[in-house]
Structures are given as structure tokens and as C-alpha cells.
Design a protein around this motif. Structure first.
Motif, mmCIF file in Angstrom:
data_model
loop_
_atom_site.group_PDB
_atom_site.id
_atom_site.type_symbol
_atom_site.label_atom_id
_atom_site.label_comp_id
_atom_site.label_asym_id
_atom_site.label_seq_id
_atom_site.Cartn_x
_atom_site.Cartn_y
_atom_site.Cartn_z
ATOM 1 N N GLY A 95 0.822 -1.200 0.000
ATOM 2 C CA GLY A 95 0.000 0.000 0.000
ATOM 3 C C GLY A 95 0.859 1.254 0.000
ATOM 4 O O GLY A 95 2.068 1.185 0.179
ATOM 5 N N PRO A 96 0.235 2.384 -0.159
ATOM 6 C CA PRO A 96 0.971 3.657 -0.150
ATOM 7 C C PRO A 96 1.363 4.039 1.275
ATOM 8 O O PRO A 96 0.876 3.464 2.247
ATOM 9 C CB PRO A 96 -0.057 4.643 -0.719
ATOM 10 N N ALA A 97 2.240 4.995 1.388
ATOM 11 C CA ALA A 97 2.632 5.510 2.701
ATOM 12 C C ALA A 97 1.421 6.142 3.371
ATOM 13 O O ALA A 97 0.592 6.777 2.727
ATOM 14 C CB ALA A 97 3.749 6.527 2.542
ATOM 15 N N LYS A 98 1.291 5.914 4.658
ATOM 16 C CA LYS A 98 0.179 6.451 5.438
ATOM 17 C C LYS A 98 0.726 7.070 6.716
ATOM 18 O O LYS A 98 1.751 6.651 7.237
ATOM 19 C CB LYS A 98 -0.811 5.342 5.828
ATOM 20 N N ASP A 99 0.006 8.035 7.221
ATOM 21 C CA ASP A 99 0.354 8.656 8.489
ATOM 22 C C ASP A 99 -0.278 7.820 9.600
ATOM 23 O O ASP A 99 -1.354 8.129 10.100
ATOM 24 C CB ASP A 99 -0.156 10.104 8.521
ATOM 25 N N PHE A 100 0.378 6.715 9.942
ATOM 26 C CA PHE A 100 -0.105 5.788 10.961
ATOM 27 C C PHE A 100 0.979 5.690 12.013
ATOM 28 O O PHE A 100 2.138 5.399 11.708
ATOM 29 C CB PHE A 100 -0.396 4.418 10.320
ATOM 30 N N TYR A 101 0.643 5.959 13.252
ATOM 31 C CA TYR A 101 1.633 6.055 14.321
ATOM 32 C C TYR A 101 2.361 4.740 14.589
ATOM 33 O O TYR A 101 3.565 4.717 14.800
ATOM 34 C CB TYR A 101 0.964 6.551 15.608
ATOM 35 N N PHE A 102 1.645 3.642 14.586
ATOM 36 C CA PHE A 102 2.206 2.352 14.983
ATOM 37 C C PHE A 102 2.946 1.665 13.840
ATOM 38 O O PHE A 102 2.686 1.915 12.676
ATOM 39 C CB PHE A 102 1.083 1.441 15.491
ATOM 40 N N SER A 103 3.841 0.746 14.216
ATOM 41 C CA SER A 103 4.560 -0.027 13.204
ATOM 42 C C SER A 103 3.771 -1.258 12.781
ATOM 43 O O SER A 103 4.050 -1.834 11.732
ATOM 44 C CB SER A 103 5.942 -0.437 13.714
ATOM 45 N N SER A 104 2.780 -1.660 13.594
ATOM 46 C CA SER A 104 1.958 -2.810 13.210
ATOM 47 C C SER A 104 0.610 -2.788 13.912
ATOM 48 O O SER A 104 0.440 -2.168 14.965
ATOM 49 C CB SER A 104 2.675 -4.131 13.525
ATOM 50 N N LEU A 105 -0.329 -3.481 13.296
ATOM 51 C CA LEU A 105 -1.662 -3.692 13.849
ATOM 52 C C LEU A 105 -2.185 -4.986 13.253
ATOM 53 O O LEU A 105 -2.118 -5.187 12.042
ATOM 54 C CB LEU A 105 -2.615 -2.543 13.496
ATOM 55 N N THR A 106 -2.669 -5.875 14.104
ATOM 56 C CA THR A 106 -3.205 -7.155 13.650
ATOM 57 C C THR A 106 -4.683 -7.249 14.000
ATOM 58 O O THR A 106 -5.076 -6.928 15.121
ATOM 59 C CB THR A 106 -2.450 -8.336 14.308
ATOM 60 N N ILE A 107 -5.468 -7.659 13.018
ATOM 61 C CA ILE A 107 -6.883 -7.945 13.264
ATOM 62 C C ILE A 107 -7.179 -9.328 12.685
ATOM 63 O O ILE A 107 -6.431 -9.839 11.855
ATOM 64 C CB ILE A 107 -7.828 -6.874 12.680
ATOM 65 N N CYS A 108 -8.266 -9.919 13.134
ATOM 66 C CA CYS A 108 -8.645 -11.255 12.679
ATOM 67 C C CYS A 108 -9.976 -11.197 11.951
ATOM 68 O O CYS A 108 -10.838 -10.389 12.283
ATOM 69 C CB CYS A 108 -8.773 -12.201 13.870
ATOM 70 N N LYS A 109 -10.114 -12.066 10.976
ATOM 71 C CA LYS A 109 -11.395 -12.245 10.287
ATOM 72 C C LYS A 109 -11.818 -13.691 10.536
ATOM 73 O O LYS A 109 -11.099 -14.626 10.187
ATOM 74 C CB LYS A 109 -11.280 -11.987 8.794
ATOM 75 N N ILE A 110 -12.946 -13.833 11.198
ATOM 76 C CA ILE A 110 -13.500 -15.153 11.454
ATOM 77 C C ILE A 110 -14.891 -15.166 10.831
ATOM 78 O O ILE A 110 -15.762 -14.404 11.250
ATOM 79 C CB ILE A 110 -13.576 -15.463 12.965
ATOM 80 N N GLY A 111 -15.057 -15.992 9.819
ATOM 81 C CA GLY A 111 -16.310 -15.963 9.064
ATOM 82 C C GLY A 111 -16.445 -14.612 8.389
ATOM 83 O O GLY A 111 -15.576 -14.207 7.627
ATOM 84 N N ASN A 112 -17.505 -13.889 8.706
ATOM 85 C CA ASN A 112 -17.718 -12.555 8.132
ATOM 86 C C ASN A 112 -17.513 -11.440 9.159
ATOM 87 O O ASN A 112 -18.005 -10.334 8.979
ATOM 88 C CB ASN A 112 -19.127 -12.450 7.542
ATOM 89 N N ASN A 113 -16.801 -11.754 10.254
ATOM 90 C CA ASN A 113 -16.589 -10.785 11.320
ATOM 91 C C ASN A 113 -15.121 -10.413 11.466
ATOM 92 O O ASN A 113 -14.248 -11.287 11.451
ATOM 93 C CB ASN A 113 -17.084 -11.348 12.660
ATOM 94 N N LEU A 114 -14.864 -9.119 11.635
ATOM 95 C CA LEU A 114 -13.523 -8.623 11.938
ATOM 96 C C LEU A 114 -13.478 -8.295 13.427
ATOM 97 O O LEU A 114 -14.382 -7.666 13.963
ATOM 98 C CB LEU A 114 -13.205 -7.361 11.146
ATOM 99 N N LEU A 115 -12.397 -8.730 14.095
ATOM 100 C CA LEU A 115 -12.247 -8.457 15.509
ATOM 101 C C LEU A 115 -10.771 -8.375 15.896
ATOM 102 O O LEU A 115 -9.907 -8.835 15.157
ATOM 103 C CB LEU A 115 -12.966 -9.510 16.354
ATOM 104 N N MET A 116 -10.525 -7.786 17.048
ATOM 105 C CA MET A 116 -9.180 -7.715 17.582
ATOM 106 C C MET A 116 -8.793 -9.101 18.090
ATOM 107 O O MET A 116 -9.663 -9.846 18.566
ATOM 108 C CB MET A 116 -9.111 -6.704 18.736
ATOM 109 N N PRO A 117 -7.510 -9.474 18.020
ATOM 110 C CA PRO A 117 -7.110 -10.794 18.538
ATOM 111 C C PRO A 117 -7.506 -11.013 19.999
ATOM 112 O O PRO A 117 -7.866 -12.128 20.377
ATOM 113 C CB PRO A 117 -5.596 -10.788 18.368
ATOM 114 N N CYS A 118 -7.488 -9.974 20.814
ATOM 115 C CA CYS A 118 -7.862 -10.123 22.224
ATOM 116 C C CYS A 118 -9.365 -10.344 22.399
ATOM 117 O O CYS A 118 -9.806 -10.711 23.492
ATOM 118 C CB CYS A 118 -7.409 -8.904 23.038
ATOM 119 N N GLU A 119 -10.148 -10.173 21.343
ATOM 120 C CA GLU A 119 -11.603 -10.372 21.426
ATOM 121 C C GLU A 119 -12.020 -11.791 21.003
ATOM 122 O O GLU A 119 -13.192 -12.110 21.029
ATOM 123 C CB GLU A 119 -12.333 -9.355 20.530
ATOM 124 N N GLU A 120 -11.058 -12.594 20.584
ATOM 125 C CA GLU A 120 -11.390 -13.947 20.120
ATOM 126 C C GLU A 120 -11.945 -14.792 21.244
ATOM 127 O O GLU A 120 -11.530 -14.743 22.350
ATOM 128 C CB GLU A 120 -10.166 -14.643 19.545
#
Length: 120
Positions: A95-120
């Protein structure tokens, strides 16, 4: 001379307060997101990351569990790496450069739902 070890600046370490996802909100025609995902997207102004996931997850629809990891290099350029439950890479998106503070972010897709890993 010793090199300084680069410190990982992961958004998931900051946004780990969400417990099991119980309520999902429709984000697109076929994808719903947890309250935790909406909170992070709003706080970090990264709805564009959710849009990347929504636009590309259809390619991987047969895989029920997907881990979407946003990585930002030192130049601010974005790479999104998608893997399955066994951490086998399924897709890589530059992707193009973005003004995003963090070096990483992980999310999960389970079925048709997106959630944070800590919400699994």
C-alpha cells in the motif's frame, strides 16, 4: 559497536483491553466489525485499513480464519500480510505511505466478522 535493536510499536499492545466480542456492527454489505475494531479505527484514523481488508478478503473467502497484519516500514509505506490459523501466508498487499503512528496492527477475520485478537 552494537546496533540498537528496533523496538516494535504494536497497536495491539495498547488496544488489548477488549474482552470477547459480543456485538458486531455492519461495516460493509458482507462484513461486520466488533466494537474493539471500530474503536481502534476511530482512535487511529485507520478506516483505510478496514477498507483494504474488506476489498481483498473476498479473494480468500474459503479460508474461515484470517489474520490481517498491517506493517509500516521506516519510510511509512504500508504492507498488509494475510495468513491463516497456521501462520501460512495467503496474500501480501503493498500500500501507499500512510500517516499511521504504529509499526503494526493485527486484526482477525473469522467468518464474516472482523475483531481484535484479544476479542477472540
Amino acid at each position: 559497536m552494537r546496533k540498537n535493536k528496533k523496538i516494535e510499536n504494536c497497536a495491539n499492545q495498547l488496544y488489548n483491553e477488549f474482552s470477547k466480542a459480543e456485538m458486531f456492527i455492519e461495516y460493509s454489505e458482507k462484513i461486520s466489525v466488533s466494537e474493539g475494531i471500530l474503536y481502534v479505527a476511530e482512535q487511529e484514523n485507520c478506516y483505510w485499513f478496514l477498507d483494504i481488508v474488506v476489498q481483498n478478503c473476498i479473494k480468500l473467502n474459503a479460508v474461515k480464519y484470517q489474520k490481517w497484519k498491517l506493517l509500516k516500514n521506516e519510510d511509512g509505506e504500508i504492507i498488509v500480510v494475510v495468513s491463516d490459523r497456521k501462520d501460512e501466508m495467503l496474500l501480501e498487499i503493498n500500500g501507499p505511505a500512510k500517516d499511521f503512528y504504529f509499526s503494526s496492527l493485527t486484526i482477525c477475520k473469522i467468518g464474516n466478522n472482523l475483531l481484535m485478537p484479544c476479542e477472540e
